[in-house]
Write a protein that holds these residues in place. Sequence first.
Motif, PDB file in Angstrom:
ATOM      1  N   GLY A   1      -1.462  -4.509  -3.223  1.00  0.00           N
ATOM      2  CA  GLY A   1      -1.295  -3.453  -2.238  1.00  0.00           C
ATOM      3  C   GLY A   1      -1.719  -3.931  -0.867  1.00  0.00           C
ATOM      4  O   GLY A   1      -1.626  -5.119  -0.550  1.00  0.00           O
ATOM      5  N   MET A   2      -2.210  -2.984  -0.072  1.00  0.00           N
ATOM      6  CA  MET A   2      -2.616  -3.282   1.297  1.00  0.00           C
ATOM      7  C   MET A   2      -4.132  -3.101   1.411  1.00  0.00           C
ATOM      8  O   MET A   2      -4.695  -2.154   0.876  1.00  0.00           O
ATOM      9  CB  MET A   2      -1.908  -2.357   2.276  1.00  0.00           C
ATOM     10  N   SER A   3      -4.771  -4.035   2.116  1.00  0.00           N
ATOM     11  CA  SER A   3      -6.222  -3.973   2.273  1.00  0.00           C
ATOM     12  C   SER A   3      -6.606  -4.302   3.711  1.00  0.00           C
ATOM     13  O   SER A   3      -5.797  -4.794   4.487  1.00  0.00           O
ATOM     14  CB  SER A   3      -6.909  -4.955   1.323  1.00  0.00           C
ATOM     15  N   SER A   4      -7.861  -4.074   4.032  1.00  0.00           N
ATOM     16  CA  SER A   4      -8.371  -4.395   5.365  1.00  0.00           C
ATOM     17  C   SER A   4      -8.893  -5.830   5.449  1.00  0.00           C
ATOM     18  O   SER A   4      -9.314  -6.262   6.517  1.00  0.00           O
ATOM     19  CB  SER A   4      -9.483  -3.416   5.748  1.00  0.00           C
TER      20      SER A   4
ATOM     21  N   ASN B   1     -15.375  -0.079 -12.133  1.00  0.00           N
ATOM     22  CA  ASN B   1     -15.744  -1.036 -11.077  1.00  0.00           C
ATOM     23  C   ASN B   1     -14.686  -1.076  -9.984  1.00  0.00           C
ATOM     24  O   ASN B   1     -15.016  -1.054  -8.795  1.00  0.00           O
ATOM     25  CB  ASN B   1     -15.937  -2.435 -11.660  1.00  0.00           C
ATOM     26  N   PHE B   2     -13.414  -1.141 -10.372  1.00  0.00           N
ATOM     27  CA  PHE B   2     -12.339  -1.207  -9.384  1.00  0.00           C
ATOM     28  C   PHE B   2     -12.292   0.056  -8.530  1.00  0.00           C
ATOM     29  O   PHE B   2     -12.072  -0.023  -7.325  1.00  0.00           O
ATOM     30  CB  PHE B   2     -10.996  -1.443 -10.060  1.00  0.00           C
ATOM     31  N   GLU B   3     -12.473   1.209  -9.151  1.00  0.00           N
ATOM     32  CA  GLU B   3     -12.466   2.462  -8.389  1.00  0.00           C
ATOM     33  C   GLU B   3     -13.540   2.447  -7.301  1.00  0.00           C
ATOM     34  O   GLU B   3     -13.314   2.914  -6.192  1.00  0.00           O
ATOM     35  CB  GLU B   3     -12.660   3.661  -9.317  1.00  0.00           C
ATOM     36  N   ARG B   4     -14.689   1.890  -7.625  1.00  0.00           N
ATOM     37  CA  ARG B   4     -15.784   1.818  -6.660  1.00  0.00           C
ATOM     38  C   ARG B   4     -15.580   0.687  -5.651  1.00  0.00           C
ATOM     39  O   ARG B   4     -15.725   0.875  -4.445  1.00  0.00           O
ATOM     40  CB  ARG B   4     -17.105   1.624  -7.418  1.00  0.00           C
ATOM     41  N   LEU B   5     -15.199  -0.495  -6.125  1.00  0.00           N
ATOM     42  CA  LEU B   5     -15.067  -1.665  -5.262  1.00  0.00           C
ATOM     43  C   LEU B   5     -13.911  -1.558  -4.272  1.00  0.00           C
ATOM     44  O   LEU B   5     -13.993  -2.077  -3.160  1.00  0.00           O
ATOM     45  CB  LEU B   5     -14.873  -2.928  -6.105  1.00  0.00           C
ATOM     46  N   PHE B   6     -12.832  -0.906  -4.680  1.00  0.00           N
ATOM     47  CA  PHE B   6     -11.629  -0.872  -3.852  1.00  0.00           C
ATOM     48  C   PHE B   6     -11.398   0.485  -3.209  1.00  0.00           C
ATOM     49  O   PHE B   6     -10.310   0.751  -2.692  1.00  0.00           O
ATOM     50  CB  PHE B   6     -10.413  -1.299  -4.671  1.00  0.00           C
ATOM     51  N   LYS B   7     -12.417   1.322  -3.198  1.00  0.00           N
ATOM     52  CA  LYS B   7     -12.308   2.633  -2.555  1.00  0.00           C
ATOM     53  C   LYS B   7     -12.016   2.434  -1.064  1.00  0.00           C
ATOM     54  O   LYS B   7     -12.629   1.599  -0.406  1.00  0.00           O
ATOM     55  CB  LYS B   7     -13.620   3.402  -2.731  1.00  0.00           C
ATOM     56  N   GLY B   8     -11.071   3.204  -0.552  1.00  0.00           N
ATOM     57  CA  GLY B   8     -10.709   3.101   0.855  1.00  0.00           C
ATOM     58  C   GLY B   8      -9.622   2.076   1.141  1.00  0.00           C
ATOM     59  O   GLY B   8      -9.120   2.004   2.255  1.00  0.00           O
ATOM     60  N   GLN B   9      -9.268   1.268   0.152  1.00  0.00           N
ATOM     61  CA  GLN B   9      -8.181   0.300   0.297  1.00  0.00           C
ATOM     62  C   GLN B   9      -6.925   0.913  -0.351  1.00  0.00           C
ATOM     63  O   GLN B   9      -7.036   1.748  -1.236  1.00  0.00           O
ATOM     64  CB  GLN B   9      -8.524  -1.020  -0.399  1.00  0.00           C
ATOM     65  N   ARG B  10      -5.773   0.478   0.075  1.00  0.00           N
ATOM     66  CA  ARG B  10      -4.526   0.961  -0.526  1.00  0.00           C
ATOM     67  C   ARG B  10      -4.085  -0.026  -1.606  1.00  0.00           C
ATOM     68  O   ARG B  10      -3.052  -0.677  -1.503  1.00  0.00           O
ATOM     69  CB  ARG B  10      -3.465   1.142   0.545  1.00  0.00           C
ATOM     70  N   LEU B  11      -4.911  -0.129  -2.644  1.00  0.00           N
ATOM     71  CA  LEU B  11      -4.662  -1.071  -3.730  1.00  0.00           C
ATOM     72  C   LEU B  11      -4.420  -0.318  -5.034  1.00  0.00           C
ATOM     73  O   LEU B  11      -5.021   0.727  -5.286  1.00  0.00           O
ATOM     74  CB  LEU B  11      -5.863  -2.006  -3.900  1.00  0.00           C
TER      75      LEU B  11
ATOM     76  N   GLU C   1      -1.312  -7.727   3.185  1.00  0.00           N
ATOM     77  CA  GLU C   1      -0.774  -7.698   1.832  1.00  0.00           C
ATOM     78  C   GLU C   1      -1.776  -8.425   0.948  1.00  0.00           C
ATOM     79  O   GLU C   1      -2.204  -9.542   1.269  1.00  0.00           O
ATOM     80  CB  GLU C   1       0.553  -8.445   1.781  1.00  0.00           C
ATOM     81  N   THR C   2      -2.136  -7.807  -0.169  1.00  0.00           N
ATOM     82  CA  THR C   2      -3.224  -8.340  -0.986  1.00  0.00           C
ATOM     83  C   THR C   2      -2.804  -8.405  -2.451  1.00  0.00           C
ATOM     84  O   THR C   2      -2.296  -7.431  -3.002  1.00  0.00           O
ATOM     85  CB  THR C   2      -4.469  -7.444  -0.842  1.00  0.00           C
ATOM     86  N   TYR C   3      -3.038  -9.565  -3.074  1.00  0.00           N
ATOM     87  CA  TYR C   3      -2.758  -9.772  -4.488  1.00  0.00           C
ATOM     88  C   TYR C   3      -4.000 -10.399  -5.113  1.00  0.00           C
ATOM     89  O   TYR C   3      -4.413 -11.499  -4.706  1.00  0.00           O
ATOM     90  CB  TYR C   3      -1.562 -10.701  -4.680  1.00  0.00           C
TER      91      TYR C   3
END
Length: 103
Positions: A57-60, A26-36, A4-6
Amino acid sequence: MKSETYLDFCFIREMTGTLAADVQNNFERLFKGQRLHWYLDDKTVLDAEVVVAEVKGMSSWASEQDVIDHLEAQAGETFWQALQGYQFHVYPPEKGCGTCGVR
């Protein structure tokens, strides 16, 4: 397993009219592949652009340091120039079944 990521960010820079779009890109690129997912609140204050961003959301990532390491490796100069503050909370999954912590 996912954590769980905030993440909360505050970006400020001189008025150009593009800060919110730059943060979004930036967020689209930085958080690609994460469920954020994120919400951006942008405003103008004394000839400066301000964007407060809430990301959740959820992250690795397993810790706040993992997020910082990722940003240091992947974020560009415009991200760092505008970033004025942040707060991160990453909650890794609990081991066990969640009720007793054993299974």
